[in-house]
Design a protein around this motif. Structure first.
Motif, PDB file in Angstrom:
ATOM      1  N   SER A 102      77.583 -36.508  -5.608  1.00  0.00           N
ATOM      2  CA  SER A 102      78.218 -37.783  -6.262  1.00  0.00           C
ATOM      3  C   SER A 102      79.316 -37.564  -7.351  1.00  0.00           C
ATOM      4  N   ASN A 106      82.213 -40.535  -3.259  1.00  0.00           N
ATOM      5  CA  ASN A 106      81.448 -41.796  -3.590  1.00  0.00           C
ATOM      6  C   ASN A 106      80.785 -42.298  -2.344  1.00  0.00           C
ATOM      7  N   SER A 109      74.011 -40.789  -2.799  1.00  0.00           N
ATOM      8  CA  SER A 109      73.325 -39.503  -3.101  1.00  0.00           C
ATOM      9  C   SER A 109      72.033 -39.548  -3.681  1.00  0.00           C
TER      10      SER A 109
END
Length: 158
Positions: A102, A106, A109
């Motif tokens: 992350s 984006n 995660s």
């Protein structure tokens, strides 16, 4: 100017940025400066696009059978233009290395990729330039939103 008129090529300008590489745990292993070329296109009404020059070349399309978390529809995929621009001459699963985190992309995660650590789930899009670029100078090619390109899906390259 009408659609069929030839226009003068736009002068290319250079910009500098840093690219990074990570290992399978998402740890940074290398960071270096890189340059790419671009031009701007004024579309009017205050809209100006920055167009990055993508050099021609070739690449290995899709995901090799030995790649972790590979899915059957990743070889061959379509989206060849997007994949060429995204990979930017790399041979790793992601343009910055072996995995995503992350801090690099984006995405959700909370379910980490491979051996990468768990991370943030932002639940919304982020501004372009929030994450490291690839060697072509393109930012945020992984994650954020689905990749869109004009390429027809097909089962094989034949």
């Amino acid at each position: 100017m009408n659609f069929h008129e030839e226009s003068e090529p736009k002068p290319l300008q250079k910009f500098s940025f840093e690219i990074i590489k990570v290992n399978s745990q998402g740890k940074e292993t290398d960071r270096r400066c890189h340059e790419a070329e671009f031009f701007t296109e004024n579309l009017g009404r205050g809209v100006v696009l920055e167009m990055v020059y993508i050099p021609g070349g070739s690449f290995l399309m899709g995901s090799p059978e030995y790649e972790a978390e590979r899915e059957s529809d990743e070889s061959p995929p379509s989206e060849s233009q997007w994949e060429y621009a995204c990979r930017a001459g790399t041979t790793t699963p992601f343009y910055f290395g072996e995995t995503i985190t992350s801090d690099l992309v984006n995405y959700d995660s909370r379910v980490p990729d491979g051996n990468a650590p768990k991370g943030k789930y932002r639940g919304e899009t982020t501004d372009v330039g929030s994450f490291p670029p690839n060697t072509f100078g393109l930012y945020d090619m992984h994650g954020n939103v689905w990749e869109w390109c004009q390429d027809v899906w097909h089962d094989n390259y034949m």
